[in-house]
Scaffold this motif. Structure first.
Motif: not given
Length: 222
Positions: A113-116, A125-129, A166-167, A181-184
Motif C-alpha cells: 500500500l502506497t500513498a502517492q 504526462i502525469r508523473p507521480y511518486v 518506494l515508488q 503506465n510505467l512504474d518502478v
C-alpha cells in the motif's frame, strides 16, 4: 536513476505522439492498472548456519502480471494497493551449497500500500511518486531435487516480512479513460529460510531480498 531517466524519456516520446485529452485523475476517481512486471532482487545473504559458515545464497529474477487499484483522495493525492505473486529460486553461490546449485523455491506475495503524490493531474504526462508499506507472504516453499539428492528429504520454511516501499512512475493518456503506465518500485523484504532434513538437522540463512520491481501496463479510470 538511470532506469527512471529512461522511463521518463520514453514517456515524453509517447506523449508527443498522442492527442491532448481531458484530465484523467480527479478526486474520487478509481484507477485500475494491469502491468507486466519484472521482480529483480537486490539480495544480500548471511551464511548458511551452522553447517556452512561463509556460504551465501542468491535469488533469481521473476517476471509476472500485476494488478493495482488507486483511489484518488484529492486531485493530487492517491492511495494505491498492488497485488502480484512471483516464484523465485534460491541457489548456493560458493562452497558445498554452490556445488549443489538450486536449493529451494518459493512463491512470494507482497501486497503493498502506497500513498502517492501526482504532480500534474491535468498534464499530458502525469508523473507521480509514492511511499508506503508492504507485508510479504512466502508460500509453497519447496526444496529442490538437487538439494534432496544431496541431503535427503528437506522441509523448507521462510518467514514472512513487514517492510517499507518506494515508488515512482508516470501515466500517459491514450484516450479519455485509458492510459499507459510505467512504474518502478523498491520494496524492503527480509526473510529467514529454515531447511530441516529428515535427520533433524536444521540450517538457517537470513536473506535481504529488497527487490526492484519494474513494470509497464495499461490503466483505466472508473
Amino acid at each position: 536513476m538511470r532506469i527512471m531517466t529512461g522511463i521518463l524519456a520514453a514517456a515524453t516520446v509517447l506523449a508527443t505522439a498522442l492527442p491532448a485529452v481531458p484530465a484523467m485523475a480527479k478526486q474520487g476517481d478509481v484507477l485500475v492498472r494491469v502491468r507486466a512486471i519484472n521482480v529483480m532482487p537486490n539480495e544480500s545473504s548471511g551464511s548458511v548456519l551452522p553447517g556452512f559458515p561463509g556460504e551465501e545464497v542468491g535469488v533469481d529474477n521473476s517476471p509476472a502480471p500485476e494488478i493495482d487499484i488507486t483511489y484518488m483522495a484529492t486531485d493530487n493525492i492517491g492511495f494505491e494497493l498492488i497485488a502480484a505473486t512471483t516464484k523465485h529460486s534460491a541457489s548456493g553461490v560458493s562452497g558445498t551449497t554452490g556445488s549443489i546449485g538450486r536449493l529451494a523455491s518459493t512463491w512470494v506475495l507482497p501486497p503493498t500500500l502506497t500513498a502517492q503524490y501526482h504532480f500534474a493531474p491535468e498534464g499530458a504526462i502525469r508523473p507521480y511518486v509514492g511511499a508506503g508499506i508492504n507485508y510479504t507472504i512466502f508460500w509453497n516453499e519447496d526444496a529442490t531435487d538437487e538439494l534432496e539428492t544431496a541431503v535427503g528429504t528437506t522441509l523448507v520454511r521462510m518467514s514472512d516480512s513487514f517492510g517499507w516501499a518506494l515508488q515512482a512512475g508516470v501515466d500517459i493518456p491514450i484516450n479519455e479513460r485509458m492510459f499507459l503506465n510505467l512504474d518502478v518500485k523498491y520494496i524492503d523484504i527480509n526473510t529467514t529460510a529454515t531447511l530441516t532434513t529428515t535427520a533433524a538437522r536444521t540450517q538457517t540463512v537470513d536473506i535481504d531480498l529488497d527487490p526492484l520491481v519494474v513494470g509497464i501496463g495499461i490503466g483505466m479510470k472508473f
